[in-house]
Enzyme design. Structure first.
Site, PDB file in Angstrom:
ATOM      1  N   GLU A  68       0.846  -1.199   0.000  1.00 45.10           N
ATOM      2  CA  GLU A  68       0.000   0.000   0.000  1.00 45.10           C
ATOM      3  C   GLU A  68       0.880   1.247   0.000  1.00 45.10           C
ATOM      4  OE1 GLU A  68      -2.867   0.062   3.195  1.00 45.10           O
ATOM      5  OE2 GLU A  68      -3.845   1.860   2.418  1.00 45.10           O
TER       6      GLU A  68
ATOM      7  N   ASN B 203     -12.424  -1.412  -1.090  1.00 42.61           N
ATOM      8  CA  ASN B 203     -11.711  -1.964   0.068  1.00 42.61           C
ATOM      9  C   ASN B 203     -12.357  -1.434   1.338  1.00 42.61           C
ATOM     10  OD1 ASN B 203      -9.201  -2.971   1.648  1.00 42.61           O
ATOM     11  ND2 ASN B 203      -9.335  -0.795   2.195  1.00 42.61           N
ATOM     12  N   GLU B 204     -12.615  -2.297   2.264  1.00 43.95           N
ATOM     13  CA  GLU B 204     -13.170  -1.906   3.565  1.00 43.95           C
ATOM     14  C   GLU B 204     -14.243  -0.829   3.404  1.00 43.95           C
ATOM     15  OE1 GLU B 204     -10.206  -1.303   6.651  1.00 43.95           O
ATOM     16  OE2 GLU B 204      -9.568  -3.387   6.489  1.00 43.95           O
TER      17      GLU B 204
ATOM     18  N   TYR C  49      -6.919  -8.832  11.569  1.00 44.75           N
ATOM     19  CA  TYR C  49      -5.580  -8.596  12.118  1.00 44.75           C
ATOM     20  C   TYR C  49      -5.493  -9.145  13.541  1.00 44.75           C
ATOM     21  CZ  TYR C  49      -4.429  -5.410   8.284  1.00 44.75           C
ATOM     22  OH  TYR C  49      -4.147  -4.883   7.045  1.00 44.75           O
TER      23      TYR C  49
ATOM     24  N   GLU D 156      -6.193  -9.139   3.815  1.00 42.24           N
ATOM     25  CA  GLU D 156      -5.403  -8.441   4.840  1.00 42.24           C
ATOM     26  C   GLU D 156      -5.414  -9.300   6.100  1.00 42.24           C
ATOM     27  OE1 GLU D 156      -5.983  -4.246   5.451  1.00 42.24           O
ATOM     28  OE2 GLU D 156      -6.522  -3.942   3.342  1.00 42.24           O
TER      29      GLU D 156
ATOM     30  N   GLN E 224       1.983  -5.998   5.737  1.00 44.15           N
ATOM     31  CA  GLN E 224       2.203  -5.688   4.332  1.00 44.15           C
ATOM     32  C   GLN E 224       3.626  -6.064   3.970  1.00 44.15           C
ATOM     33  OE1 GLN E 224       1.002  -1.712   3.169  1.00 44.15           O
ATOM     34  NE2 GLN E 224      -0.958  -1.859   4.219  1.00 44.15           N
TER      35      GLN E 224
END
Ligand code: AHR
Length: 496
Positions: free
Chosen positions: A26, A173-174, A240, A296, A345
């Site tokens: 990113e 995204n999200e 996460y 992710e 990432q």
């Protein structure tokens, strides 16, 4: 007591899609700029502006797919700002990540060149949150149309005659959060609309990925699947591992025994999340045509002291290696549904496989797990069962050992084992049943450390590195092994 493991060499559970070993890059902190892109005039050895050292390291772990440009950045990114002569590209503020200058020097051409250098598939995240349908549609035309068209002509003017092959395309995204704070009903309708104009040109067939839920938001999965499953090839999931809570995540090094344990426990939650989301998907897609893409995942700790809080720079220890190992084992177990995953990432951000500082580069413990586990890419997952010990703390209990096994095209079996316990070794008795031949030739590699926050630094880049593993005996089809505390081990079994 020994952990008793059975591996069924004759019972396949599916194919482990190599894309489970994917990565994410990113425009955030020092991931793209410094980590990947240094520009042609940099004293750091590079090819057309891209660091040579990171290309070599990522090719070594057989990076299959790379996601870009975000993340939250994707729903603020306007791709036309990042093409044409670099001096003329728009300079803007990266409002989401650190408020720093974004000069757009790394854009579509540079990203797709990077993927060609890495020999991996690009995965582009399109902008639904602040972009238009036309903008998304034209991006696909720009990248993939072979012939005469406004966007293809523009691409040629910018130096690329032939189109690129771009298969993976995320529609937002999200969008439940940074991508527009939408409700699932609203996003599902927008998804249906935007994806209509994501066209296939020539032989380029786009694999469309819808924005899926945050962690355990089962309602999001339910609604988006119900309203839009016929229009998608896959749906994402983000999760996460955070030892404490968002406002105080806990440090990447120097953490407590409780934080180690919480990290393992929370990482293991991935199993339940995939199972429950997959069960919802089954209602609308019983034949599992729609893939789940965990695009992710990884650890998220407090940033390193003294670094920009918006850059998400964290160290990476043997604890991260365990999270990587056990999570990849979980993905293998769900390879009938999980077709891709992208650890967050790739460089200098969150659970990175590579850290850089100027011209220096260091490979993290997580990198070594991806290196050791690459033998599983595209292999046939084998069914396993474990009657194992519990790893207990403060009235809680989790399994001490995580295991996964696969058989590759040459018939070699690879067994990956994680001992989550940072104090006690784990005895394992593996019964490899279902093999025709009697004699087994077994070799192994181990990643471990003597302190629970052991990590690699620019001064000591080899502090945590794989070594040959010999703490096992073989008798017929049985392997008896002792796994070191806090270790990731991969065995290779050849039957002769
Ligand atoms: O990976 C960092 C951020 O985490 C991403 O930009 C976003 O999608 C997620 O919330």
């Amino acid at each position: 007591m020994s952990n008793r493991i059975t591996i069924n060499a004759d019972v396949a559970a599916g194919t482990i899609n190599r894309n489970i070993y994917g990565h994410f890059s990113e425009h955030l902190g020092r991931c793209i700029y410094e980590g990947i892109w240094v520009g042609e005039d940099s004293p750091i050895p590079n090819t057309n502006g891209i660091r040579n050292d990171i290309v070599e390291a990522l090719k070594n772990i057989k990076i299959p797919v790379l996601r870009w440009p975000g993340g939250c950045f994707a729903d603020e990114y306007h791709w036309k700002d990042g093409i044409g002569p670099r001096e003329g590209r728009k300079r803007m503020i990266n409002t989401h990540w650190g408020g720093v200058l974004e000069n757009n020097h790394f854009g579509t051409h540079e990203f797709l060149m990077l993927c060609e250098m890495l020999e991996c598939e690009p995965y582009i995240s399109g902008n639904v949150g602040s972009g238009t349908v036309q903008e998304m549609s034209e991006w696909v035309e720009y990248m993939t149309f072979d012939g005469v068209s406004p966007m293809a002509d523009w691409r040629k003017e910018n130096g690329r005659e032939k189109p690129w092959n771009v298969k993976y395309f995320g529609v937002g995204n999200e969008n439940w959060g940074c991508g527009g704070n939408m409700r699932p009903e609203y996003y599902a309708d927008l998804y249906r609309r935007y994806q209509t104009f994501v066209r296939n040109y020539g032989d380029n067939k786009i694999y469309k990925i819808a924005c899926g839920p945050n962690v355990d938001d089962y309602r999001w999965m339910e609604v988006v699947m119900r309203e839009a499953h016929n229009h998608m090839d896959a749906i994402s999931l983000h999760y996460y591992t955070i030892p404490n809570e968002w406002s105080n995540k806990g440090p990447a090094t120097g953490f407590s025994e409780d934080e180690w344990y919480a990290t393992m426990k929370k990482a293991l939650w991935m199993e339940e999340l995939i199972t429950r989301h997959s069960t919802i998907m089954d209602r609308y897609d019983p034949n599992k045509r729609v893939g789940m893409i965990v695009d992710e995942w990884g650890t998220w700790f407090d940033v390193e002291p003294g670094t920009n809080p918006g850059f998400l720079y964290q160290q990476n220890t043997i604890r991260d290696a365990l999270v990587a190992g056990l999570t990849l084992n979980i993905f293998h177990d769900h390879c009938d549904r999980v077709v891709m995953a992208n650890i967050a990432q790739v460089i200098n951000v969150l659970q990175s496989v590579i850290l850089t500082e100027g011209e220096k580069m260091v490979l993290t413990p997580t990198y070594h797990v991806f290196d050791m586990y690459k033998v599983h890419q595209d292999a046939t997952a084998l069914t396993t069962s474990i009657d194992g010990n519990e790893y207990k703390r403060g009235g809680q209990a989790i399994p001490q050992v995580s295991v996964s096994a696969s058989k590759d095209a040459e018939g070699r079996i690879h067994v990956s084992l994680c001992n989550l316990d940072n104090e006690n070794a784990a005895d394992v008795d593996i019964d490899l049943r279902g093999l025709a031949a009697a004699a087994l030739k077994v070799t192994g590699t181990e990643l471990t450390a003597s302190v629970k926050d052991a990590h690699n630094t620019f001064e000591q880049p080899e502090a945590v590195a794989p070594t040959a593993y010999k703490a096992f005996t073989v008798e017929g089809s049985a392997i008896r092994a002792k796994l070191s505390p806090m270790s990731v081990t991969v065995l290779e079994v050849i039957s002769e």
